[in-house]
Each structure stands twice: as C-alpha cells, then as structure tokens.
Design a protein around this motif. Structure first.
Motif, PDB file in Angstrom:
ATOM      1  N   ASP A  62       0.808  -1.129   0.065  1.00 26.46           N
ATOM      2  CA  ASP A  62       0.000  -0.056   0.191  1.00 26.46           C
ATOM      3  C   ASP A  62       0.884   1.090   0.105  1.00 26.46           C
ATOM      4  N   VAL A  63       0.522   2.621  -0.709  1.00 27.00           N
ATOM      5  CA  VAL A  63       1.056   3.402  -0.588  1.00 27.00           C
ATOM      6  C   VAL A  63       0.016   4.693   0.202  1.00 27.00           C
ATOM      7  N   PHE A  98      -8.216  -1.944  -7.214  1.00 26.50           N
ATOM      8  CA  PHE A  98      -7.714  -1.376  -6.163  1.00 26.50           C
ATOM      9  C   PHE A  98      -8.392  -0.907  -4.953  1.00 26.50           C
ATOM     10  N   ALA A  99      -8.014  -0.821  -3.735  1.00 28.90           N
ATOM     11  CA  ALA A  99      -8.829  -0.354  -2.644  1.00 28.90           C
ATOM     12  C   ALA A  99      -8.431   1.055  -2.307  1.00 28.90           C
ATOM     13  N   ASP A 126     -13.566   8.651  -4.202  1.00 28.62           N
ATOM     14  CA  ASP A 126     -13.880   9.539  -3.012  1.00 28.62           C
ATOM     15  C   ASP A 126     -14.328   8.683  -1.996  1.00 28.62           C
ATOM     16  N   GLY A 127     -13.702   8.669  -0.816  1.00 32.68           N
ATOM     17  CA  GLY A 127     -14.121   7.690   0.179  1.00 32.68           C
ATOM     18  C   GLY A 127     -13.275   6.589   0.196  1.00 32.68           C
ATOM     19  N   SER A 128     -13.920   5.651   1.076  1.00 33.99           N
ATOM     20  CA  SER A 128     -13.165   4.143   1.073  1.00 33.99           C
ATOM     21  C   SER A 128     -14.078   3.398   0.198  1.00 33.99           C
ATOM     22  N   GLY A 129     -13.511   2.265  -0.539  1.00 31.20           N
ATOM     23  CA  GLY A 129     -14.136   1.305  -1.366  1.00 31.20           C
ATOM     24  C   GLY A 129     -12.999   0.703  -2.256  1.00 31.20           C
ATOM     25  N   ARG A 130     -13.567   0.193  -3.284  1.00 31.54           N
ATOM     26  CA  ARG A 130     -12.905  -0.723  -4.207  1.00 31.54           C
ATOM     27  C   ARG A 130     -13.242  -0.419  -5.484  1.00 31.54           C
ATOM     28  N   ALA A 131     -12.399  -0.073  -6.694  1.00 35.71           N
ATOM     29  CA  ALA A 131     -12.825   0.343  -7.958  1.00 35.71           C
ATOM     30  C   ALA A 131     -11.902  -0.430  -8.948  1.00 35.71           C
ATOM     31  N   SER A 132     -12.246  -0.630 -10.092  1.00 37.47           N
ATOM     32  CA  SER A 132     -11.659  -1.568 -11.284  1.00 37.47           C
ATOM     33  C   SER A 132     -11.566  -0.469 -12.384  1.00 37.47           C
ATOM     34  N   ALA A 151      -2.927   9.720  -7.955  1.00 36.05           N
ATOM     35  CA  ALA A 151      -2.713  11.188  -7.577  1.00 36.05           C
ATOM     36  C   ALA A 151      -3.652  11.384  -6.462  1.00 36.05           C
ATOM     37  N   ALA A 152      -3.302  12.221  -5.406  1.00 35.21           N
ATOM     38  CA  ALA A 152      -3.981  12.587  -4.477  1.00 35.21           C
ATOM     39  C   ALA A 152      -4.667  14.193  -4.419  1.00 35.21           C
ATOM     40  N   ASP A 153      -6.156  14.195  -4.199  1.00 34.58           N
ATOM     41  CA  ASP A 153      -6.490  15.576  -4.398  1.00 34.58           C
ATOM     42  C   ASP A 153      -6.454  16.358  -3.069  1.00 34.58           C
ATOM     43  N   GLU A 154      -7.514  15.877  -2.232  1.00 37.98           N
ATOM     44  CA  GLU A 154      -7.507  16.756  -1.048  1.00 37.98           C
ATOM     45  C   GLU A 154      -7.122  15.778   0.394  1.00 37.98           C
ATOM     46  N   GLY A 155      -6.052  16.155   1.163  1.00 36.54           N
ATOM     47  CA  GLY A 155      -6.007  15.386   2.085  1.00 36.54           C
ATOM     48  C   GLY A 155      -5.116  14.168   1.768  1.00 36.54           C
ATOM     49  N   ASP A 156      -4.747  12.948   2.948  1.00 37.57           N
ATOM     50  CA  ASP A 156      -4.035  11.970   2.454  1.00 37.57           C
ATOM     51  C   ASP A 156      -4.995  11.037   1.500  1.00 37.57           C
ATOM     52  N   VAL A 157      -4.066  10.275   0.909  1.00 34.47           N
ATOM     53  CA  VAL A 157      -5.084   9.255   0.085  1.00 34.47           C
ATOM     54  C   VAL A 157      -4.270   7.956   0.170  1.00 34.47           C
ATOM     55  N   ARG A 158      -4.806   6.821   0.593  1.00 30.42           N
ATOM     56  CA  ARG A 158      -4.253   5.534   0.790  1.00 30.42           C
ATOM     57  C   ARG A 158      -4.753   4.354  -0.457  1.00 30.42           C
ATOM     58  N   VAL A 159      -3.814   3.968  -1.174  1.00 27.15           N
ATOM     59  CA  VAL A 159      -4.544   3.016  -2.056  1.00 27.15           C
ATOM     60  C   VAL A 159      -3.618   1.706  -1.878  1.00 27.15           C
TER      61      VAL A 159
END
Length: 634
Positions: A62-63, A98-99, A126-132, A151-159
């Motif tokens: 994760d990053v 990815f989550a 946007d938020g927590s979830g999983r996308a494909s 890329a992170a827009d607003e605040g921290d982003v975890r992938v």
C-alpha cells in the motif's frame, strides 16, 4: 509414498502427491500485484514505485500520498508486460482493481514499443471502497507496457491491495519450487524464508523441494525450522551427493514431474535475494500461455541492485558463447533510469529463477548430467528445438551475484568449455575446423598472458569432450576433484591477500592501465607479436600491478611478471613468465586441436546417440541411487 521412499529425504511425499494436483480456477486469475516497496533494505523502493511529486509513504502493498502528491508505477516492478501477454498468452484484456481511502485519481497508462506514453482510462474515487479499470491487450505486439499513476486531491490518500487480473484458464496448474544448494545454508534458508513470508505466494505453491548437496546443512539453521512451520507438509528436504547444479536442479525436476506431468516446476538458486512477487508472476503467466512455455525471471545485480544484467539472452554455438544479448535487450542498465519498451525474445533463461512446465520435461527429457555450467542453456536450446519457447518476463526479477565479480581463471572454466562443446555438438553444425581456430586463439591468449593453468584447464576440457558420453557417467564428481588438484600446480591460479603476496615487495609494484583493445582485424597479428615477445623475452621488466578491469591478454602479455587483481576483488594472482611451461602448453595445444579436428565429429555423433539415455529418468535414478521401481511416474 512414505518419507523413506526417497533416500536422504525428509518430508511427507504422500502429502505432496495430494497437494500437487490441478486446481479449480478462481473467478479471475491474479496476474500480479502492485508492490510499492522492496523485500529488503538492500534494494531501492524506486524500482517499485516512483514518487513523482509531493510526499508519499511506500509500504509493501500500500501507499499513502499527501495532498497534491503523485506516485507512478511506471517502474521495473510496477509495470505489466503487455507485449509479452499479447505475444505468448490467450489473454485479451486485463483488469486492475484497487482499494482506496480518501479522494484522488488513478490513471491507467500505456507505452508502445517506441516508449510513447498514452492515457487509457481515468478513475476518480472519493472515500473508502474498491474500484476497477479494464483495458484490452491488442496493440502491444512489438512492445509496450501498462501501469497506473496515483494522485491525491485533498488530504491524504491511501491505495492498497492493487491487483491485476485476467480471465482464468479452465484449470490452474499445480506449482512447485525446487532449490538446489551446496554449502550456502544461510543463503538458502533466507531464500526459503522469503518465499514463506508472502502468504499469497506460499498459498499458491503446492510444494517446495530443497535439494541439499553440501555438508553445511540448511536443515541445521533455526530459520529453516521456522519455514517448516509455515510451509508444513509442502516442504520436502532432500540430501544427496554433490552432483553440481545440474544434479541438484534435475532432482527437483525428476521428483515433481514424476508426481504430476502438468505441474509448473520453478527452479531457483539458493543464493539469490528473492522477490516473492516474481514467483507469483511467473506462475500466473505460465497458466495462460497458449502452449507450455518456459517462463524466466530476469537477473538484477546483487552488488549493484538498481542494475539489470540483461533483458534476454541467447547463445552463439558457433563461437561457444552464451549470455549473448537478445535483440533490443538492455544490458547493465540502471532500471530506475531506463525503460525496456520493445519486446525482447529470449533463447533461454538461466536457472537463478525459471519455470519449466512438466510437459516440456516429458517431451524432451531431463537435463544433461554435466554437473555445472551450460545445463540450463542446453535445456533451453533443446526445448526451443522441440517447439517450446522461453519467455523472460521483464517485470519479474531476482538479485544474483554479479557475474563480473567472478574470475574466469577458475576450475569452473573446465565445465564451461567442455559443456559448451557438448551443447554445440548436439544443437549446431559443429564445424570442428572453425572451432579449433577459435579455441586455439583463446588458448594462445592465455599462454601469452601467463595464465598457464587456464590454458591447461581449457585443453583438458577439450580432451574430455573427445572422450565422449562416458565422461558423464558419474555426473561429474570425479572430474571436479581431479581438475582442482591438477590446477593447483600452476602458481598463478592461487589467490593471495594483496597485502602479503609471497616473494613480492609491494613497494616495487607499479599500477599499469591497459591501452585500447586491438581491432578485430588485427587480433591475430597482435597475438603473434605478443607470443614472439614472450618467447624472446623482450618484455617490460617492472613488476606491474594490473587492476582486474585492465587484465586483458594484450596488456598483461607486455610484462615478464605481473600482480593481477582477482575479479572478486578479494585478492591478487601473481603471473610470471615461464618459457618451459609455455612451450609445453603450446605443443599440447597443437596436439589436442589436431585431434579435435580429426575426431570431433565422432564425439559429436556419440553424444547425439547417447542423448536419450543421458537425459532419461533411468540414468538420473542411477545417479541418485534410487530404486529402479521409482523411475516411472506413479
């Protein structure tokens, strides 16, 4: 089958038989994961994920990105080898899922064979979830890769938990690793631990065979006991006499293919720095190839871990040379700065990490019992001749000791020369006249540069090739001891500490750098001139110290004596002109090469006739001391 059914083995073979079976396919086959950080502090995370802008924290799977940061997976381990997928597999489309936590964007990007980059899809989250995101793999035949940028827009982003998946095959092939080791107990235990530490990889493996041919046993290491707890009945530990890399790897191939002729047999060196993800990628790729294909991992340098050894390799049998760079291949390239965009096709893959489908073994036989050197090369060439290609994956790699840190003035030269002749005799026109010229030139270069032991070693290898297939009757054990003993009479084969060279006053040493390499058209003329100078004693008298990189024959041969740095940088060799030895070796060279020209084709024919026997299960069972009843598949 009980533990005692295999001499020297520890492990439940019955359990391996139960485990090593075809598996029901998943909904989607996991092709590879996004790995953001390496398996060891010894390697740079920049090989995995590139922090393009802002701040980001990379962990294994994760990053986390700070506001405004961008992380790109356009890296050695971050890319998906789209060109290889299109060329060798039945896959037509790839999905990446990815989550995510936070607000940002994932962009799916692609390159072509020229390195031009295009954006394929964007996915905002946007938020927590999983996308494909999905993409067709239909425009990458000559080259190109896929990857994602985050890329992170607003605040921290975890992938995290990024998975590249493809349509699953009808069945998933069983997979087993075979590691050959000889007195590298700590290294081997560490490699096993790396495999066992990755739960996904450990789950995907149905068996792990360790073939220990040494006296410093892997099983004595506490780390081995920990691995056994993790792998359980998947781990089989086999002890046997030292039959070299060929005998050790073949034992794994023998055992695994004897249990299931549809298995993926994954060979691994004991002393690599293992990237477990590479094993997952090789195995997944092999499950979707259109026909059984050898799948190799690339080699990165252990001493220079950013650098790739070569993208793909081939052999030039007419020149007895392996490790030739395949077309379009990168070599000794820093992979944080370079990108391999063009597809590279390999002729073979070395066995630092290579997957061999058991069907290939059934079709072409086991490796030759050549002990060491060229066993993997010959097997790859033979497989290709039978219609089984090798695909070296450009996003799967392990770290292995740098080859240029190994000095070629070593007993291994015997096996390199003899086995290259065997391979050439089996798979080429084998022009003994042109080969004798090539070998004669090489031996003459050794003599003029005062490497008398190396010249002797080469001549002995040629003579033993001419003996024919019987030289392989014991798998190489006797000749190993013999060649080591025979080389010991040549003083320049002995390595000394640079601070205490016998008979040498360090103060009298003068460092000497080499000049330009002679043009190809002038090689023979320069060689003749150096031979004349050596014969007449018209040489430079100062005691030269010559760095390993400058120890070329055309330079060392200018001196009457020289201290030459060993390629390993662990000591030096002392070379002194010995006219009597030079005369003896020159005469022996003429005699041996004359015999090679007249009898080489006879040896060639004998090896070709003996090939089915040499590579048979029966022959290897004999070498392993196994009961004849264990030869056939159960």
């Amino acid at each position: 089958m009980s533990d005692t059914a295999r001499p020297g083995s520890v492990g439940d073979i019955d359990a391996v038989r139960r485990n090593l079976v075809d598996h029901e396919p998943p909904a989607r086959l996991l092709l590879q994961r996004a790995v953001f950080a390496g398996p060891s502090p010894r390697v740079s995370d920049d090989l995995y994920a590139d922090i393009v802008e802002g701040d980001a924290h990379r962990r294994r799977h994760d990053v986390t990105l700070s506001k405004g940061a961008t992380v790109s997976m356009d890296t050695y381990f971050g890319r998906v080898a789209a060109a290889h997928i299109q060329r060798w597999t039945s896959v037509t489309a790839v999905d990446v899922s990815f989550a995510h936590d936070g607000r940002g964007e994932v962009s799916l990007r692609a390159s072509d064979s020229g390195g031009n980059v295009r954006t394929v899809r964007h996915c905002r989250f946007d938020g927590s979830g999983r996308a494909s995101i999905g993409v067709s793999v239909d425009s990458f035949l000559d080259g190109g890769y896929l990857w994602i940028d985050i890329a992170a827009d607003e605040g921290d982003v975890r992938v995290h938990d990024v998975e590249w998946t493809v349509a699953a095959p009808p069945v998933v092939r069983p997979a087993a690793v075979a590691i050959c080791t000889f007195n590298r107990a700590d290294d081997c235990a560490a490699t096993l631990s790396a495999l066992a530490s990755d739960a996904t990889v450990a789950e995907a493996l149905d068996a792990v065979f360790v073939v220990d041919q040494g006296t410093d046993l892997v099983s004595d290491r506490p780390l081995f006991a920990e691995v056994r707890k993790t792998l359980g009945d998947k781990l089989v530990y086999v002890r046997q006499p030292n039959l070299g890399g060929a005998g050790g790897f073949t034992r794994g191939m023998y055992e695994i293919s004897g249990i299931n002729d549809h298995a993926n047999v994954i060979l691994m060196d004991d002393d690599i720095l293992c990237e477990p993800e590479s094993i997952l990628r090789m195995n997944a790729f092999a499950n979707v190839t259109t026909r059984p294909t050898l799948v190799g991992a690339q080699m990165l340098y252990l001493m220079n871990p950013l650098n790739l050894h070569v993208s793909g390799e081939d052999a030039d049998l007419a020149k007895l040379k392996a490790g030739r760079w395949s077309a379009n291949a990168l070599h000794d390239a820093n992979m944080t700065k370079k990108r391999q965009n063009k597809r590279v096709d390999a002729g073979y893959n070395a066995w630092w990490s290579c997957l061999i489908p058991a069907e290939v073994i059934s079709a072409i036989g086991l490796p030759l019992p050549v002990f060491f050197q060229w066993d993997d090369i010959e097997f790859g060439i033979r497989a290709r001749a039978h219609g089984f290609a090798t695909a070296t994956l450009p996003n799967a790699g392990v770290w292995h000791a740098d080859f240029h840190w190994k000095d070629r003035d070593d007993w291994a030269k015997y096996f390199s020369v003899r086995n290259s002749l065997i391979a050439a005799s089996l798979h080429s026109e084998f022009d003994t006249r042109s080969l004798s010229v090539l070998l004669g030139r090489e031996i003459a270069q050794y003599i003029v540069s005062m490497q008398y032991g190396l010249a002797f070693t080469t001549l002995r290898a040629i003579e033993d090739f001419l003996v024919g297939p019987s030289i392989l009757d014991d798998g190489g054990q006797a000749v190993l001891k013999d060649i080591r003993a025979a080389r010991s009479r040549f003083p320049e084969t002995v390595k000394h500490p640079a601070s205490a060279v016998p008979g040498v006053d360090g103060a009298e040493l003068v460092m000497s750098k080499s000049g330009f390499e002679p043009k190809d058209s002038l090689i023979d003329a320069v060689l003749a001139k150096r031979a004349s100078q050596q014969y007449r004693g018209r040489l430079r008298r100062e005691f030269a110290y010559i760095p390993a990189a400058d120890a070329q024959w055309w330079h060392v041969s200018l001196f009457e004596r020289a201290v030459v740095a060993d390629a390993s940088q662990s000591g030096v060799r002392v070379r002194r002109r010995n006219l009597d030895e030079a005369r003896t070796l020159a005469a022996e060279s003429a005699r041996v090469l004359r015999r090679f020209r007249s009898s080489g084709t006879d040896a060639r024919d004998a090896f070709r006739a003996a090939m089915p026997t040499l590579t048979s299960r029966e022959n290897w069972a004999r070498l392993y001391g196994l009961d004849a009843r264990e030869v056939t598949r159960a």
